[in-house]
Design an enzyme around this catalytic site. Structure first.
Site, mmCIF file in Angstrom:
data_model
loop_
_atom_site.group_PDB
_atom_site.id
_atom_site.type_symbol
_atom_site.label_atom_id
_atom_site.label_comp_id
_atom_site.label_asym_id
_atom_site.label_seq_id
_atom_site.Cartn_x
_atom_site.Cartn_y
_atom_site.Cartn_z
ATOM 1 N N LYS A 54 0.812 -1.229 0.000
ATOM 2 C CA LYS A 54 0.000 0.000 0.000
ATOM 3 C C LYS A 54 0.839 1.271 0.000
ATOM 4 O O LYS A 54 0.436 2.280 -0.551
ATOM 5 C CB LYS A 54 -0.971 -0.020 1.181
ATOM 6 C CG LYS A 54 -2.066 -1.058 0.991
ATOM 7 C CD LYS A 54 -3.279 -0.768 1.833
ATOM 8 C CE LYS A 54 -4.466 -1.611 1.403
ATOM 9 N NZ LYS A 54 -4.312 -3.042 1.785
ATOM 10 N N GLU B 268 -10.167 6.480 2.850
ATOM 11 C CA GLU B 268 -11.067 5.492 3.445
ATOM 12 C C GLU B 268 -10.201 4.341 3.929
ATOM 13 O O GLU B 268 -9.101 4.127 3.423
ATOM 14 C CB GLU B 268 -12.063 4.977 2.406
ATOM 15 C CG GLU B 268 -11.552 3.836 1.509
ATOM 16 C CD GLU B 268 -10.413 4.215 0.560
ATOM 17 O OE1 GLU B 268 -10.164 5.417 0.374
ATOM 18 O OE2 GLU B 268 -9.765 3.299 0.011
ATOM 19 N N SER C 11 1.867 -9.748 -0.836
ATOM 20 C CA SER C 11 1.478 -8.333 -0.767
ATOM 21 C C SER C 11 1.750 -7.701 0.593
ATOM 22 O O SER C 11 1.873 -6.485 0.704
ATOM 23 C CB SER C 11 0.004 -8.182 -1.134
ATOM 24 O OG SER C 11 -0.798 -9.040 -0.338
HETATM 25 C C1 LIG Z 1 -5.198 -4.052 1.354
HETATM 26 C C2 LIG Z 1 -4.458 -5.295 1.083
HETATM 27 C C3 LIG Z 1 -4.780 -6.135 0.000
HETATM 28 C C4 LIG Z 1 -5.957 -5.898 -0.909
HETATM 29 O O1 LIG Z 1 -5.889 -4.757 -1.702
HETATM 30 P P1 LIG Z 1 -5.651 -4.809 -3.263
HETATM 31 O O2 LIG Z 1 -6.017 -3.439 -3.720
HETATM 32 O O3 LIG Z 1 -6.555 -5.861 -3.839
HETATM 33 O O4 LIG Z 1 -4.228 -5.132 -3.485
HETATM 34 C C5 LIG Z 1 -3.999 -7.254 -0.216
HETATM 35 N N1 LIG Z 1 -2.951 -7.561 0.590
HETATM 36 C C6 LIG Z 1 -2.614 -6.784 1.639
HETATM 37 C C7 LIG Z 1 -1.451 -7.189 2.490
HETATM 38 C C8 LIG Z 1 -3.358 -5.637 1.927
HETATM 39 O O5 LIG Z 1 -3.010 -4.872 2.973
#
Ligand SMILES: *Cc1c(COP(=O)(O)O)cnc(C)c1O
Length: 399
Positions: free
Chosen positions: A90, A112, A379
């Site tokens: 993020k 948000e 992610s």
């Molecule tokens: C917020 C989040 C997501 C989901 O958001 P996307 O916009 O679909 O990438 C996925 N993995 C993590 C670790 C997150 O914090």
């Protein structure tokens, strides 16, 4: 290059700008500013310094050798977005948008947040740039995520609990749009995923595309060739589109988005939008959304708070339509097993969101030849999820 939105901000039939007249000026201002800065060498130099010095980029491409051996098929690589400062992908988006907002002369960021991850990332960027920050969060979520509320306040942000609707993420998005409408002079709305009206899906994608820009160069360096497939989890779809972007023109590279099926796509407790959603218009865009029989946005469920959004970004809906990317549902149970397996076998505790992508890699790798390559985006890191996964397994630990 790759796929771009048309002049009306559409990816095929998806996307667009379904917004009230009162928001049009803000959107036009943002669109013009982004057009001006996106290829500006100075802007991109500043962003690269921020990425490298503050966010700890480039992130590693890590060969998950123990998993690969154990599963006995395709080679598995992890793109380690979990090693970024603040622990997820993020930060890529918020640093980009905060820098853009500064160039536009804005002094205040609003955002948000659902589980609080995007709120914390935005509050971090606001603190770094010395900007005011207000985060809208469903009241239910503020109660469930007290630690992230504390972090945002510690970083100097104001957290506004939203009580309308179901008092969760979708209501927080609606409230942030309302606030932006009433105060556009000094305020930028730092949207958290590849959704909303054009140009947001393009802006967020471009800032997240650093993931595949790096991973493509890294895999060429390490293996001398491109991967057979790239996998990422999909909520709104920002880490997935960022992971796919620089491979879209490489038609031999399969792109696989992993959606949160929750308790299963044949139940009402799911968040798998491509599998169960229908065409609709919500939050300023035309895309696929989980809806009830009357076309109302349906409540969604996943063990993973970050994948708990009833829609999907328009570019994903388009990639699905034209068959360039494939989207698969992964259940809570499968994701939890991948979470536990990756921790035990690789010594990496992945976010429960990312565990959805790892779970699918675990499904397909054993059936593939040993010279095949999978790149899976991790992610985020899973520290935040430990108490919830323990609870899922019937163990109560203090948070
Ligand atoms: C917020 C989040 C997501 C989901 O958001 P996307 O916009 O679909 O990438 C996925 N993995 C993590 C670790 C997150 O914090």
């Amino acid at each position: 290059m790759a796929i771009q939105a048309d002049s009306r901000g559409r990816f095929g039939q998806f996307g667009g700008q379904y917004i009230p007249e009162t928001l049009m000026n803000a959107i036009i201002e943002l669109d013009e500013a982004y057009k001006r800065y996106k290829d500006d060498p100075q802007f991109n130099r500043e962003l690269e310094v921020l990425f490298n010095e503050y966010a700890n980029r480039p992130s590693r491409l890590y060969y998950a050798g123990k998993m690969t051996e154990d599963l006995g098929g395709a080679k598995i690589y992890f793109k380690r977005e979990d090693l970024n400062f603040t622990g997820a992908h993020k930060i890529n988006n918020v640093l980009g948008q905060a820098l853009l907002a500064r160039k536009m002369g804005k002094t205040r960021l609003i955002a948000e947040t659902g589980a609080g991850q995007h709120g914390v990332a935005t509050a971090t960027a606001a603190a770094y740039f010395g900007m005011e920050c207000v985060v809208f969060m469903g009241k239910t979520d503020t109660e469930r995520q007290a630690l992230n509320v504390y972090k945002m306040k510690l970083l100097g942000a104001t957290v506004v609990p939203v009580t309308s609707g179901t008092a969760t993420l979708k209501d927080a998005v609606s409230e942030a749009f309302r606030e932006w409408t009433s105060r556009i002079e000094d305020t930028h709305y730092c949207l958290g995923s590849v959704m909303g009206p054009h140009p947001f899906p393009t802006i967020v994608r471009d800032f997240q595309a650093v993931i595949s820009r790096e991973s493509r160069a890294q895999i060429l360096e390490m293996e001398g060739r491109l991967p057979d497939a790239v996998l990422a989890c999909v909520g709104g779809g920002s880490n997935a589109i960022g992971s796919f972007y620089h491979y879209i023109d490489d038609s031999d590279v399969q792109l696989i988005g992993c959606e949160a099926a929750g308790r299963g796509i044949d139940t009402f407790e799911t968040a798998a939008t491509i599998s169960t959603g229908r065409l609709g218009i919500f939050h300023g865009m035309k895309s696929l959304f989980c809806q009830n029989e009357y076309g109302q946005i349906a409540p969604v469920y996943s063990i993973s708070a970050g994948l708990d959004y009833p829609g999907i970004g328009p570019e994903h809906a388009y990639l699905n339509d034209i068959g360039r990317a494939q989207y698969v549902p992964v259940t809570d149970e499968e994701a939890v097993q991948a979470f536990e397996y990756t921790s035990a076998v690789e010594g990496i505790i992945p976010a429960i969101e990312s565990s959805h992508a790892i779970a699918h890699a675990m499904k397909i790798a054993p059936g593939m030849d040993r010279d095949r390559i999978l790149v899976v985006t991790v992610s985020g890191r899973g520290d935040k999820d430990c108490a919830a996964i323990a609870r899922y397994r019937g163990i109560n630990i203090a948070e």
